[in-house]
Design a protein around this motif. Structure first.
Motif, PDB file in Angstrom:
ATOM      1  N   GLY A  18      45.265  42.430  35.365  1.00  0.00           N
ATOM      2  CA  GLY A  18      44.885  43.548  35.968  1.00  0.00           C
ATOM      3  C   GLY A  18      43.063  43.140  36.067  1.00  0.00           C
ATOM      4  N   ALA A  19      43.034  42.335  34.919  1.00  0.00           N
ATOM      5  CA  ALA A  19      41.088  41.904  35.346  1.00  0.00           C
ATOM      6  C   ALA A  19      41.505  40.562  35.979  1.00  0.00           C
ATOM      7  N   SER A  47      49.845  43.035  29.965  1.00  0.00           N
ATOM      8  CA  SER A  47      48.735  44.859  29.736  1.00  0.00           C
ATOM      9  C   SER A  47      49.087  44.402  28.660  1.00  0.00           C
ATOM     10  N   SER A 115      39.688  42.788  26.139  1.00  0.00           N
ATOM     11  CA  SER A 115      40.061  44.273  25.175  1.00  0.00           C
ATOM     12  C   SER A 115      40.917  44.961  23.798  1.00  0.00           C
ATOM     13  N   THR A 116      41.597  43.528  24.243  1.00  0.00           N
ATOM     14  CA  THR A 116      42.598  44.033  22.864  1.00  0.00           C
ATOM     15  C   THR A 116      41.794  43.596  21.520  1.00  0.00           C
ATOM     16  N   HIS A 204      42.298  49.207  33.868  1.00  0.00           N
ATOM     17  CA  HIS A 204      42.037  48.119  33.278  1.00  0.00           C
ATOM     18  C   HIS A 204      41.131  46.360  33.758  1.00  0.00           C
TER      19      HIS A 204
END
Length: 504
Positions: A18-19, A47, A115-116, A204
């Motif tokens: 994703g990133a 994810s 991001s989490t 993401h």
């Protein structure tokens, strides 16, 4: 065939795709640059969460960079997740070595938190960022939480100053309501880069995409403010809804055609905006004459020109300025009214209002010189019907013009001009065609038009109007108008290519 610019991304490998380097590769492909992906850290993530980070041993990171330096030296380097202080120091050593050979731009995306919510940087790494990496940076692209970790809470403007980097773009696309806002501070321009918010399940890796796009734009020769405009366009193009591959957000996937999507052009506001500007429908078309004489303007109207700008410059010690302005305006305004034509007054917007002139033209320097009260006054006059044309010479000036929702936007100089000194490279017909396809208002081509064939080329490039200044004193208006009609008849509706940089 020209080789694509080379950029390095020194970042983390996202096992979920994703990133990190995966997002960087997608951004570079959409930007048509060659990316060398350098793994500074391996992550165990999906994810939903980052479960572990394994920094690449410093000697392995150094070996990757040494191999690239001998064959694929970069024009720009982007850093993302670095994993630790030693990895950061490997990067700084290589930046210093490479800059001994040639200029290298450094874009720092300080990936400090997942991001989490998981922290990816301890206090030692934060200190190394502040003391060792940021002083070498060309541009830094933290989001608002990362900026707060580096320099503390505050407004985006105060954080940008505290970061101490020449150019900063504090991204905030994941915050706010109607608009996605990023604070840009650069030597060329400062303000809020804005686009209408796009709600998307697949988002993401937006920070990675933005920073890599900015590095790619620098590698293609754009200055920082222009690069930020392009990076925002790129990243926004990749936001999409649809089925995600995992349980969390899907990856952002920027489109290669982002550069031709007019809906992606951001607006650059001097003050934080509350709403997207409404477009004005009224523009101008055809031959646009410019003169410094009211009597000459009257003659041009009588000879059939529908639009003439009266460009008057006030001397620093000109005591009789009001009288001279009135004397020049009187015959021009009377002729415009008699012929049903449009008179535009350059710069002097308050005088235009007082004299009954309904259309003004301002340069970007005039916009920047307005105080807050003056901006409100001008906006109020616009709401009462005052029409406005604005100059633009670069992507960031085009974005700033868009924030004012003008009746037209001038693009120039199309060719080198001797009528005024300016630092800009000639836009050429290629940039003019891109402006005409992308601008949120009719586009006027201006600068260096000395022959009717040039005016025909401006018309063929898709501009709504073309300016003639000196040429109107030696060639009669009817010939210029015929050239315009011939150019419009041969206009090419095909999409314009990439714009080129207009400032070194």
């Amino acid at each position: 065939m020209m080789k694509p610019p080379v950029i390095w991304s020194v970042a983390g490998l996202d096992s979920g795709g994703g990133a990190g380097l995966s997002a960087d590769q997608r951004a570079a492909d959409a930007f048509a640059v060659h990316l060398c992906p350098v793994a500074a850290a391996l992550t165990a993530q999906n994810s939903v969460a980052v479960e572990a980070v394994f920094p690449t041993p410093p000697e392995q990171l150094d070996a990757q960079l040494a191999a690239l330096a001998s064959d694929l030296p970069p024009v720009a380097i982007k850093t993302g997740l670095l994993g630790g202080v030693e990895q950061l120091r490997v990067v700084t050593r290589w930046v210093d070595r490479l800059r001994e050979r040639a200029p290298v731009a450094l874009v720092v995306d300080p990936v400090l938190r997942a991001s989490t919510g998981a922290s990816l940087a301890d206090e030692a790494l934060l200190r190394a960022y502040r003391e060792e990496l940021l002083p070498r940076a060309t541009v830094i692209t933290p989001n608002r939480r990362e900026a707060a970790r580096l320099v503390g809470d505050g407004t985006a403007q105060s954080q940008a100053r505290a970061l101490g980097v020449e150019s900063v773009c504090i991204t905030g696309g994941d915050e706010g309501d109607a608009l996605a806002l990023d604070w840009l501070a650069s030597p060329q321009a400062s303000g809020w880069l804005a686009l209408p918010r796009r709600e998307a399940a697949n988002n993401h890796g937006t920070g990675c995409c933005f920073a890599t796009g900015l590095a790619a734009a620098l590698a293609r020769g754009f200055v920082a403010a222009d690069a930020a405009v392009l990076a925002k366009m790129l990243t926004t193009s990749g936001l999409a809804d649809g089925a995600a591959p995992g349980a969390g957000a899907g990856p952002v996937r920027p489109r290669a055609d982002f550069i031709h999507d007019a809906s992606l052009l951001p607006a650059l506001f001097d003050h934080e905006p509350g709403a997207w500007p409404e477009r004005h429908s009224g523009g101008i078309a055809g031959v646009y004459g410019i003169t410094d004489s009211g009597h000459h303007a009257a003659e041009l109207f009588a000879q059939g020109l529908a639009t003439v700008q009266l460009r008057l410059k006030r001397g620093d010690a000109e005591a009789d300025w009001p009288a001279r302005l009135h004397a020049e305006l009187k015959p021009a305004l009377a002729a415009a009214q008699r012929c049903g034509a449009t008179l535009v007054l350059n710069d002097h917007w308050r005088e235009a209002l007082a004299a009954g002139v309904g259309f003004i033209h301002l340069g970007q320097e005039d916009l920047l010189a307005l105080g807050e009260a003056e901006r409100h006054e001008l906006a109020a006059a616009r709401s009462r019907g005052l029409r406005l044309g604005l100059s633009s010479h670069s992507l960031w000036e085009l974005a700033r013009a868009a924030a004012w929702a003008p009746d037209y936007i001038a693009c120039g100089p199309v060719w080198p001009t001797l009528t005024k000194a300016m630092p800009w490279r000639a836009q050429g017909l290629d940039n003019l065609a891109w402006w005409a396809a992308m601008a949120p208002a009719p586009v006027v081509g201006i600068g260096g038009v000395l022959a009717p064939e040039q005016l025909a080329a401006i018309a063929a490039a898709g501009a709504s109007a073309g300016c003639v200044v000196r040429g109107l004193k030696v060639i009669e208006p009817a010939i210029w108008q015929q050239a315009w009609r011939e150019g419009r008849a041969s206009a090419n509706a095909a999409a314009a290519g990439w714009p080129h940089a207009s400032l070194d």
